[in-house]
Write a protein that holds these residues in place. Structure first.
Motif, PDB file in Angstrom:
ATOM      1  N   LEU A  91       0.378   3.251  26.294  1.00 42.43           N
ATOM      2  CA  LEU A  91      -0.176   3.222  27.659  1.00 42.43           C
ATOM      3  C   LEU A  91      -1.035   4.456  27.937  1.00 42.43           C
ATOM      4  O   LEU A  91      -2.081   4.360  28.581  1.00 42.43           O
ATOM      5  CB  LEU A  91       0.957   3.107  28.680  1.00 42.43           C
ATOM      6  N   TRP A  92      -0.623   5.633  27.443  1.00 43.08           N
ATOM      7  CA  TRP A  92      -1.445   6.835  27.644  1.00 43.08           C
ATOM      8  C   TRP A  92      -2.753   6.730  26.856  1.00 43.08           C
ATOM      9  O   TRP A  92      -3.820   7.103  27.354  1.00 43.08           O
ATOM     10  CB  TRP A  92      -0.679   8.085  27.249  1.00 43.08           C
ATOM     11  N   ASN A  93      -2.689   6.210  25.651  1.00 41.93           N
ATOM     12  CA  ASN A  93      -3.907   6.013  24.858  1.00 41.93           C
ATOM     13  C   ASN A  93      -4.898   5.112  25.588  1.00 41.93           C
ATOM     14  O   ASN A  93      -6.100   5.395  25.651  1.00 41.93           O
ATOM     15  CB  ASN A  93      -3.563   5.389  23.503  1.00 41.93           C
ATOM     16  N   LEU A  94      -4.404   4.017  26.123  1.00 39.79           N
ATOM     17  CA  LEU A  94      -5.281   3.063  26.802  1.00 39.79           C
ATOM     18  C   LEU A  94      -5.860   3.645  28.086  1.00 39.79           C
ATOM     19  O   LEU A  94      -7.031   3.419  28.410  1.00 39.79           O
ATOM     20  CB  LEU A  94      -4.519   1.764  27.094  1.00 39.79           C
ATOM     21  N   GLY A 344       1.648  -6.168  30.364  1.00 42.07           N
ATOM     22  CA  GLY A 344       0.976  -6.247  31.657  1.00 42.07           C
ATOM     23  C   GLY A 344       0.099  -5.032  31.934  1.00 42.07           C
ATOM     24  O   GLY A 344      -1.049  -5.166  32.393  1.00 42.07           O
ATOM     25  N   GLY A 345       0.624  -3.842  31.642  1.00 43.28           N
ATOM     26  CA  GLY A 345      -0.158  -2.628  31.853  1.00 43.28           C
ATOM     27  C   GLY A 345      -1.395  -2.595  30.968  1.00 43.28           C
ATOM     28  O   GLY A 345      -2.483  -2.202  31.421  1.00 43.28           O
ATOM     29  N   SER A 346      -1.253  -3.024  29.725  1.00 40.62           N
ATOM     30  CA  SER A 346      -2.399  -3.060  28.811  1.00 40.62           C
ATOM     31  C   SER A 346      -3.454  -4.040  29.301  1.00 40.62           C
ATOM     32  O   SER A 346      -4.661  -3.763  29.236  1.00 40.62           O
ATOM     33  CB  SER A 346      -1.934  -3.456  27.403  1.00 40.62           C
ATOM     34  N   ALA A 347      -3.009  -5.189  29.819  1.00 41.01           N
ATOM     35  CA  ALA A 347      -3.951  -6.194  30.326  1.00 41.01           C
ATOM     36  C   ALA A 347      -4.715  -5.678  31.541  1.00 41.01           C
ATOM     37  O   ALA A 347      -5.926  -5.916  31.681  1.00 41.01           O
ATOM     38  CB  ALA A 347      -3.195  -7.475  30.673  1.00 41.01           C
ATOM     39  N   TRP A 350      -7.335  -3.187  30.368  1.00 45.46           N
ATOM     40  CA  TRP A 350      -8.429  -3.882  29.711  1.00 45.46           C
ATOM     41  C   TRP A 350      -9.358  -4.551  30.729  1.00 45.46           C
ATOM     42  O   TRP A 350     -10.590  -4.479  30.605  1.00 45.46           O
ATOM     43  CB  TRP A 350      -7.881  -4.932  28.747  1.00 45.46           C
ATOM     44  N   SER A 351      -8.777  -5.198  31.744  1.00 47.00           N
ATOM     45  CA  SER A 351      -9.605  -5.861  32.760  1.00 47.00           C
ATOM     46  C   SER A 351     -10.429  -4.850  33.545  1.00 47.00           C
ATOM     47  O   SER A 351     -11.583  -5.120  33.897  1.00 47.00           O
ATOM     48  CB  SER A 351      -8.722  -6.685  33.706  1.00 47.00           C
ATOM     49  N   LEU A 352      -9.870  -3.679  33.816  1.00 43.80           N
ATOM     50  CA  LEU A 352     -10.631  -2.638  34.505  1.00 43.80           C
ATOM     51  C   LEU A 352     -11.798  -2.146  33.655  1.00 43.80           C
ATOM     52  O   LEU A 352     -12.875  -1.833  34.176  1.00 43.80           O
ATOM     53  CB  LEU A 352      -9.711  -1.463  34.854  1.00 43.80           C
TER      54      LEU A 352
END
Length: 424
Positions: A91-94, A344-347, A350-352
């Motif tokens: 999550l921090w990487n993303l 969910g957090g990754s999605a 990504w959408s942002l």
């Protein structure tokens, strides 16, 4: 036993996902300066980096052994702790990728691992001496060493080439950049791919598959190398943009000096088992190369944001890892909830990122979506000075009759005409 096997499989897959994010997050380390100076086309650069990352994964296992048997005490360590650590790191990487900040994937992993282990077993589970000597001290020293080396190398390069033909040396330095970028990619594979090898090995030890102190099996080495290579090929274009154009303005000699200095530091640290942040090393080298050229500047607004991200990486990933471990301790539903939050957090991230996409077509743009070779920030003093002393076009040009070619109509002025005195 089936539950443990299923959980171990989930951890291995999650570790490879982290390795994938590490690849596209750190592509900029090797290829940002090569792309920004035009030595290689963007897609060619990331393809070359991906192949060499894969090769580098097979050259050493010293860093993997540091992670699998050095930072965290293996006694009493549970597999779900490693899963929670990976959640914090991914999550921090993303998040930092979304912001275009070249933060450390290595420190995100260490932060998540430390936070999850402390939440599970307390502070005694962390080997403080190893963290200080093989993580924190290199984190401070390596960027400084690489930056100073790049500054000196840049000054020496310009001094040596001052009496040679600029076009000829520029071609030579572009070729040198390609070679040095390949060396950085190779070094990145020897250091960063091993971190995932170490995590998977640690998970296999906690699951009873391997004995404590065992080296990574070959299938672990291969899978980690392939995952980081695929991530590298995808290209972390947002961070490439920041590293290549946001920190400073680089000419081919500076890019060559920066990459050579960074590769030397990374390879040396991999040899002695220091789990170095390749991002910090390469960023320090880029800034050093920028300062090494006479009149060159570093855009400190971008650098400051980057420094803040570096400082926040360990504690932020640690907090997320600790929170994830708090959930996984609750049993099967906690593990499932943590996995759902990760997806969910990754999605969402990504959408942002799709609102203002950055890819190989606009990675060197002045603004997102506008082709060019600059940044949204003010130009450095080198660019400004060159623009100020550009000579005007040659003297006035008149037509044979002194009138417009179209009777009674004034011709549309060109850029060159506007710089010439009027003809009377």
């Amino acid at each position: 036993m089936e539950h443990i096997t299923l959980l171990l499989g989930i951890v291995i897959v999650t570790a490879l996902v982290f390795d994938f994010t590490n690849g596209f997050h750190d592509t900029a380390n090797a290829m940002a300066t090569t792309i920004s100076t035009g030595a290689l086309k963007p897609k060619t650069a990331v393809a070359m980096s991906a192949v060499l990352n894969l090769v580098g994964a097979f050259l050493s296992v010293e860093v993997a052994k540091t992670i699998s048997g050095g930072i965290i005490n293996e006694d009493g360590l549970k597999t779900e702790v490693i899963f929670a650590a990976l959640v914090g790191a991914i999550l921090w990487n993303l998040l930092t990728w979304l912001l275009g900040l070249p933060s450390s994937s290595s420190h995100a992993l260490f932060g998540g691992l430390i936070g999850a282990a402390v939440m599970s077993m307390g502070w005694s589970s962390v080997n403080g001496g190893t963290v200080v000597t093989k993580v924190l001290l290199p984190a401070v020293a390596a960027p400084l060493v690489a930056g100073i080396a790049a500054t000196l190398a840049t000054r020496l390069t310009y001094k040596i080439s001052s009496r040679t033909d600029e076009k000829a040396t520029s071609k030579g330095y572009r070729a040198g950049q390609i070679a040095s970028a390949g060396l950085v990619s190779l070094a990145h594979g020897t250091n960063d791919a091993q971190k995932t090898m170490g995590i998977i090995t640690l998970a296999l030890i906690t699951g009873g598959v391997l004995n404590p102190g065992a080296n990574p099996p070959m299938w672990v080495i291969v899978s980690a190398g392939v995952a980081i290579a695929l991530g590298t090929y995808l290209g972390g274009w947002r961070i490439i943009r920041t590293m290549g154009k946001g920190l400073t303005e680089l000419a081919p000699p500076q890019g060559f000096a920066a990459q050579t200095s960074a590769a030397t530091a990374i390879l040396a640290s991999s040899h002695i088992g220091f789990s170095l942040s390749t991002t910090q090393v390469c960023s320090g080298a880029v800034m050093g190369a920028g300062l090494g050229r006479k009149g060159g500047v570093v855009r400190w607004s971008t650098a400051t944001r980057m420094f803040v991200a570096w400082g926040l990486t360990l504690p932020a990933a640690g907090l997320v890892g600790a929170g994830a471990e708090l959930l996984t301790k609750q049993g099967t539903w906690g593990i499932a909830t943590t996995a759902a939050l990760l997806v969910g957090g990754s999605a969402v991230i990504w959408s942002l990122s799709r609102r203002q996409p950055v890819d190989h077509t606009n990675v060197t743009a002045d603004e997102i979506g506008t082709p060019g070779a600059g940044t949204a920030e003010p130009a450095g003093v080198v660019t400004t000075a060159i623009a100020a002393v550009t000579p005007p076009p040659a003297g006035p040009v008149t037509t044979g009759t002194g009138t417009s070619a179209v009777e009674g109509a004034a011709p549309a002025p060109s850029v060159a005409d506007s710089a010439r005195p009027a003809t009377v």
